[in-house]
Design a protein around this motif. Structure first.
Motif, PDB file in Angstrom:
ATOM      1  N   ALA A  30       8.241   2.171  14.226  1.00  0.00           N
ATOM      2  CA  ALA A  30       7.442   1.781  13.069  1.00  0.00           C
ATOM      3  C   ALA A  30       6.452   0.707  13.512  1.00  0.00           C
ATOM      4  CB  ALA A  30       8.321   1.258  11.941  1.00  0.00           C
ATOM      5  N   VAL A  31       5.322   0.637  12.802  1.00  0.00           N
ATOM      6  CA  VAL A  31       4.280  -0.341  13.117  1.00  0.00           C
ATOM      7  C   VAL A  31       3.955  -1.123  11.851  1.00  0.00           C
ATOM      8  CG1 VAL A  31       1.951  -0.718  13.996  1.00  0.00           C
ATOM      9  CG2 VAL A  31       3.290   1.236  14.822  1.00  0.00           C
ATOM     10  N   VAL A  32       4.025  -2.435  11.945  1.00  0.00           N
ATOM     11  CA  VAL A  32       3.593  -3.298  10.856  1.00  0.00           C
ATOM     12  C   VAL A  32       2.319  -3.994  11.302  1.00  0.00           C
ATOM     13  CG1 VAL A  32       4.190  -5.164   9.280  1.00  0.00           C
ATOM     14  CG2 VAL A  32       5.988  -3.669  10.174  1.00  0.00           C
ATOM     15  N   VAL A 117       0.606  -1.882   6.284  1.00  0.00           N
ATOM     16  CA  VAL A 117      -0.415  -2.902   6.500  1.00  0.00           C
ATOM     17  C   VAL A 117      -0.216  -4.055   5.533  1.00  0.00           C
ATOM     18  CG1 VAL A 117      -2.882  -3.443   6.435  1.00  0.00           C
ATOM     19  CG2 VAL A 117      -2.117  -1.220   7.315  1.00  0.00           C
ATOM     20  N   LEU A 118      -0.119  -5.250   6.087  1.00  0.00           N
ATOM     21  CA  LEU A 118      -0.135  -6.490   5.309  1.00  0.00           C
ATOM     22  C   LEU A 118      -1.418  -7.213   5.664  1.00  0.00           C
ATOM     23  CD1 LEU A 118       1.387  -8.676   3.564  1.00  0.00           C
ATOM     24  CD2 LEU A 118       2.241  -9.572   5.743  1.00  0.00           C
ATOM     25  N   THR A 119      -2.246  -7.523   4.679  1.00  0.00           N
ATOM     26  CA  THR A 119      -3.529  -8.141   5.004  1.00  0.00           C
ATOM     27  C   THR A 119      -3.914  -9.232   4.015  1.00  0.00           C
ATOM     28  OG1 THR A 119      -5.893  -7.711   5.435  1.00  0.00           O
ATOM     29  CG2 THR A 119      -4.832  -6.376   3.726  1.00  0.00           C
ATOM     30  N   THR A 120      -4.581 -10.246   4.544  1.00  0.00           N
ATOM     31  CA  THR A 120      -5.171 -11.283   3.707  1.00  0.00           C
ATOM     32  C   THR A 120      -6.633 -10.974   3.402  1.00  0.00           C
ATOM     33  OG1 THR A 120      -5.661 -12.566   5.703  1.00  0.00           O
ATOM     34  CG2 THR A 120      -3.624 -13.103   4.522  1.00  0.00           C
ATOM     35  N   ASN A 121      -7.161  -9.908   3.981  1.00  0.00           N
ATOM     36  CA  ASN A 121      -8.551  -9.526   3.729  1.00  0.00           C
ATOM     37  C   ASN A 121      -8.695  -8.973   2.317  1.00  0.00           C
ATOM     38  OD1 ASN A 121      -9.060 -10.246   6.358  1.00  0.00           O
ATOM     39  ND2 ASN A 121      -9.137  -8.163   7.138  1.00  0.00           N
ATOM     40  N   VAL A 122      -9.868  -9.174   1.738  1.00  0.00           N
ATOM     41  CA  VAL A 122     -10.097  -8.757   0.355  1.00  0.00           C
ATOM     42  C   VAL A 122     -11.275  -7.794   0.240  1.00  0.00           C
ATOM     43  CG1 VAL A 122      -9.078 -10.842  -0.646  1.00  0.00           C
ATOM     44  CG2 VAL A 122     -11.511 -10.840  -0.061  1.00  0.00           C
ATOM     45  N   ARG A 135       0.529   2.343   1.588  1.00  0.00           N
ATOM     46  CA  ARG A 135       0.997   1.615   2.763  1.00  0.00           C
ATOM     47  C   ARG A 135       0.187   0.333   2.976  1.00  0.00           C
ATOM     48  NH1 ARG A 135       4.077   4.693   6.542  1.00  0.00           N
ATOM     49  NH2 ARG A 135       4.494   6.803   5.798  1.00  0.00           N
ATOM     50  N   LEU A 136      -0.419  -0.166   1.912  1.00  0.00           N
ATOM     51  CA  LEU A 136      -1.269  -1.356   1.999  1.00  0.00           C
ATOM     52  C   LEU A 136      -0.794  -2.416   1.018  1.00  0.00           C
ATOM     53  CD1 LEU A 136      -4.781   0.389   1.916  1.00  0.00           C
ATOM     54  CD2 LEU A 136      -3.526  -0.321   3.955  1.00  0.00           C
ATOM     55  N   PHE A 137      -0.769  -3.656   1.480  1.00  0.00           N
ATOM     56  CA  PHE A 137      -0.478  -4.789   0.599  1.00  0.00           C
ATOM     57  C   PHE A 137      -1.555  -5.844   0.810  1.00  0.00           C
ATOM     58  CE2 PHE A 137       2.696  -8.494  -0.301  1.00  0.00           C
ATOM     59  CZ  PHE A 137       2.084  -8.717  -1.530  1.00  0.00           C
ATOM     60  N   TYR A 138      -2.474  -5.937  -0.159  1.00  0.00           N
ATOM     61  CA  TYR A 138      -3.512  -6.959  -0.155  1.00  0.00           C
ATOM     62  C   TYR A 138      -2.953  -8.193  -0.858  1.00  0.00           C
ATOM     63  CZ  TYR A 138      -6.881  -3.179   0.880  1.00  0.00           C
ATOM     64  OH  TYR A 138      -7.559  -2.131   1.450  1.00  0.00           O
ATOM     65  N   ASP A 215      10.413  -3.053   1.047  1.00  0.00           N
ATOM     66  CA  ASP A 215      11.254  -1.877   1.287  1.00  0.00           C
ATOM     67  C   ASP A 215      11.039  -1.332   2.691  1.00  0.00           C
ATOM     68  OD1 ASP A 215      12.325  -2.031  -1.255  1.00  0.00           O
ATOM     69  OD2 ASP A 215      11.039  -0.466  -2.105  1.00  0.00           O
ATOM     70  N   PHE A 216       9.797  -1.326   3.138  1.00  0.00           N
ATOM     71  CA  PHE A 216       9.479  -0.840   4.488  1.00  0.00           C
ATOM     72  C   PHE A 216      10.190  -1.692   5.532  1.00  0.00           C
ATOM     73  CE2 PHE A 216       6.971  -0.544   8.352  1.00  0.00           C
ATOM     74  CZ  PHE A 216       6.654   0.805   8.439  1.00  0.00           C
TER      75      PHE A 216
END
Length: 290
Positions: A30-32, A117-122, A135-138, A215-216
């Motif tokens: 898996a890739v985070v 994907v966990l990102t601080t970008n908006v 699969r994205l968390f902004y 969950d991931f």
């Protein structure tokens, strides 16, 4: 928990380090991906220089603003002028495509793999490039959303249609008065859905994305996970960088990778299971896909 000493990356992306990163990606179950502003900068979303001059030279001349980011904190004389600035800001950084295909190159490397994907970008570049939105968390908001400035509700509103009109119809640094947005529920002025203070709205979509991310991580606990950190700085290290270090330390089979143009390093406690590249992210991704 972490040593203050660090292992620095090379000032250039060596072929050996590129191969180590490719091998870590290939072996990962898996890739985070943890993405910061440096990733979008590599894709050409810069907030100063030519892009700033092209779209904001009139605001620079009037207010002495030197870059888009600092201009966002300026106090303009009217709401019409405020939204003239922000509609340009939103349009070019949220609805225009990035000048370089860095996000598309990243997608080609992880497509078909189990990733999140966990990102601080908006700026929404991940979704525009074709990443699966589930699969994205902004974590810090979205230029494409407004919220009540109160806020009176934990609710956000899509702004594309109105921003388009603001961008096209503004004259002399002002949007038409009828386009100035107000909350449809309480009448207060609208504001950006960006985490700048404790009024930031975390709506149901935000909580759903957080649940999917957690969950991931739970599903892949103890497995061969690649924590791939791209362009993350030190403004909010507690969101991506420090958790990635901690989770790598706690999982013997995990690998941590950091790619950034500057200040790319790793604590010595996980240095043996890390790949660190102090180089342009786009160039590294291109070499990995070659």
């Amino acid at each position: 928990m972490f040593s203050k000493r660090a292992t620095k990356g090379s000032t250039a992306a060596s072929s050996a380090q590129i191969e180590r990163l490719k091998e870590a990606l290939d072996r990962a179950e898996a890739v985070v991906i943890g993405a910061g502003a440096g990733l979008s900068a590599s894709a050409g979303f810069t907030y100063s220089g030519e892009r700033f001059e092209t779209y904001f030279s009139d605001f620079r001349e009037r207010y002495g603003i030197r870059d888009m980011y600092s201009g966002g904190f300026s106090h303009f004389s009217t709401a019409e002028e405020h939204w003239a600035y922000w509609s340009r800001y939103i349009w070019i950084n949220r609805y225009m495509d990035a000048p370089k295909p860095v996000y598309e190159d990243l997608l080609s490397l992880v497509e078909g793999r189990d990733y999140f994907v966990l990102t601080t970008n908006v700026d929404h570049c991940f979704q525009k490039a074709g990443f699966d939105k589930t699969r994205l968390f902004y974590t810090q908001g979205d230029y494409g959303l407004w919220q009540c400035s109160g806020p009176c509700r934990q609710r956000t509103y899509d702004n594309e249609e109105t921003v388009r009109r603001m961008f096209e119809e503004q004259r002399d640094r002002r949007v038409p008065a009828e386009l100035v947005p107000c909350c449809p529920l309480c009448g207060r002025p609208m504001t950006m859905n960006l985490r700048v203070d404790d009024t930031f709205v975390q709506d149901e979509g935000w909580y759903q994305a957080r649940r999917r991310y957690r969950d991931f991580l739970r599903r892949h606990e103890g497995r061969r996970v690649l924590f791939l950190e791209l362009g993350v700085g030190y403004d909010t290290p507690g969101i991506i960088k420090f958790p990635f270090w901690r989770m790598t330390l706690q999982a013997p089979d995990a690998i941590y990778a950091c790619v950034n143009e500057e200040r790319a390093f790793v604590p010595e406690g996980i240095a043996g299971r890390a790949v660190v590249l102090e180089a342009d992210i786009g160039a590294v991704l291109t070499q990995m896909g070659a």
